[in-house]
Design a protein around this motif. Structure first.
Motif, PDB file in Angstrom:
ATOM      1  N   THR A   1      20.791  39.420  51.986  1.00 46.64           N
ATOM      2  CA  THR A   1      19.364  39.293  52.265  1.00 46.64           C
ATOM      3  C   THR A   1      19.020  37.868  52.676  1.00 46.64           C
ATOM      4  O   THR A   1      19.390  36.910  51.992  1.00 46.64           O
TER       5      THR A   1
ATOM      6  N   LYS B   1      25.459  43.750  49.545  1.00 49.28           N
ATOM      7  CA  LYS B   1      24.148  43.493  50.139  1.00 49.28           C
ATOM      8  C   LYS B   1      24.003  42.029  50.542  1.00 49.28           C
ATOM      9  O   LYS B   1      24.547  41.138  49.884  1.00 49.28           O
TER      10      LYS B   1
ATOM     11  N   ASN C   1      19.001  48.044  51.275  1.00 50.55           N
ATOM     12  CA  ASN C   1      19.213  46.612  51.511  1.00 50.55           C
ATOM     13  C   ASN C   1      18.011  46.048  52.259  1.00 50.55           C
ATOM     14  O   ASN C   1      17.606  46.575  53.294  1.00 50.55           O
ATOM     15  N   VAL C   2      17.436  44.986  51.748  1.00 50.47           N
ATOM     16  CA  VAL C   2      16.400  44.254  52.475  1.00 50.47           C
ATOM     17  C   VAL C   2      17.114  43.203  53.315  1.00 50.47           C
ATOM     18  O   VAL C   2      17.628  42.222  52.785  1.00 50.47           O
TER      19      VAL C   2
ATOM     20  N   ASN D   1      12.692  41.709  42.760  1.00 52.02           N
ATOM     21  CA  ASN D   1      12.322  43.060  43.166  1.00 52.02           C
ATOM     22  C   ASN D   1      13.302  43.635  44.188  1.00 52.02           C
ATOM     23  O   ASN D   1      13.607  44.837  44.162  1.00 52.02           O
ATOM     24  N   ILE D   2      13.822  42.792  45.053  1.00 51.88           N
ATOM     25  CA  ILE D   2      14.870  43.245  45.985  1.00 51.88           C
ATOM     26  C   ILE D   2      16.142  43.586  45.219  1.00 51.88           C
ATOM     27  O   ILE D   2      16.787  44.606  45.468  1.00 51.88           O
ATOM     28  N   TYR D   3      16.497  42.739  44.272  1.00 50.55           N
ATOM     29  CA  TYR D   3      17.698  42.963  43.463  1.00 50.55           C
ATOM     30  C   TYR D   3      17.621  44.294  42.710  1.00 50.55           C
ATOM     31  O   TYR D   3      18.639  44.991  42.543  1.00 50.55           O
TER      32      TYR D   3
ATOM     33  N   HIS E   1      25.718  40.945  45.860  1.00 47.95           N
ATOM     34  CA  HIS E   1      24.517  40.647  46.661  1.00 47.95           C
ATOM     35  C   HIS E   1      24.452  39.145  46.939  1.00 47.95           C
ATOM     36  O   HIS E   1      24.537  38.334  46.021  1.00 47.95           O
TER      37      HIS E   1
ATOM     38  N   ILE F   1      13.238  39.087  54.490  1.00 52.10           N
ATOM     39  CA  ILE F   1      11.871  39.117  54.004  1.00 52.10           C
ATOM     40  C   ILE F   1      11.204  37.789  54.318  1.00 52.10           C
ATOM     41  O   ILE F   1      11.757  36.725  54.031  1.00 52.10           O
TER      42      ILE F   1
ATOM     43  N   MET G   1      16.323  47.079  43.625  1.00 53.42           N
ATOM     44  CA  MET G   1      16.303  48.280  44.452  1.00 53.42           C
ATOM     45  C   MET G   1      17.556  49.125  44.263  1.00 53.42           C
ATOM     46  O   MET G   1      18.575  48.668  43.744  1.00 53.42           O
TER      47      MET G   1
END
Length: 234
Positions: A178, A176, A221-222, A212-214, A133, A225, A216
């Motif tokens: 972001t 991922k 995938n966000v 919080n994204i990590y 990520h 944000i 998921m």
């Protein structure tokens, strides 16, 4: 255990992100130009969880050779790097017509190139492993230009563009990507200003969002944000 590498790690958002990942139980690799700040922060992180390893190296991430030495040393220490947080950045308040000769280059070397180089360094390894990520700390200036910080705006536009390309390149490999896009955040950029912290985003807010994204699921995938102050931009 999983491993995270963070640039610009000892102050502001980078500091809060490092603390959040240590609390999450990841080994943490950090760098800074200030060795004393780096070692002090390393000790602080090691107190969070005795099971977490902290690798700290003095390095100027705006210089390619030093950035690569840090990346290679962290990889040698931990093995596979699961998360890369490209947080390193600098802000110069100047319109483009008032820029000094090196204003744009300084910000390119700090705000854009480290993310580009670390993507090239770790991207193939993550793609081959089918996991990983990247978090790139962008800015709302990449969405709404700030003429009073023209060159900064240009570099953050470029960073957001890079992040979108990374996302498209990596999505078929299970990696991922972001873009974290903060508005007015209480970091050292505001150290000379009189501000009310309750009207700003805090570094801890950015760290919380990233964690919080990590967390998921593998399939989520966000892409981007945006986090702005509740009362609006300062």
């Amino acid at each position: 255990m999983k491993n995270v590498l963070i640039t610009g790690s000892t102050k502001g958002m980078g500091r809060s992100i490092a603390i959040a990942f240590a609390n999450e139980g990841l080994n943490v690799a950090i760098c800074s130009r200030n060795e004393q700040e780096l070692l002090t922060f390393k000790d602080e992180l090691e107190q969070i969880d005795p099971g977490v390893k902290v690798f700290a190296m003095k390095a100027d991430g705006s210089k390619k050779a030093e950035l690569f030495r840090f990346a290679a040393a962290a990889e040698a220490e931990f093995g596979f790097i699961d998360v890369v947080v490209n947080n390193l950045g600098t802000y110069i308040h100047s319109s483009i017509l008032d820029d000094k000769e090196d204003t744009l280059q300084i910000q390119m070397n700090t705000n854009l190139m480290p993310a580009y180089e670390l993507y090239r360094y770790f991207g193939r390894t993550m793609a081959n492993a089918g996991k990983g990520h990247f978090f790139n700390i962008c800015s709302v200036a990449a969405i709404n230009p700030v003429p009073q910080a023209g060159s900064y705006t240009v570099t953050k536009y470029a960073l957001l563009g890079l992040t979108r390309v990374m996302r498209l390149e990596m999505q078929e490999h299970g990696v991922k990507v972001t873009a974290v896009i903060p508005g007015s955040t209480l970091t050292d950029s505001w150290k000379d200003a009189v501000v009310d912290k309750d009207t700003m985003v805090l570094p801890e807010d950015i760290a919380s969002a990233i964690i919080n994204i990590y967390r998921m699921s593998t399939g989520a995938n966000v892409d981007e944000i945006i986090i702005k102050p509740a009362p609006g931009q300062l």
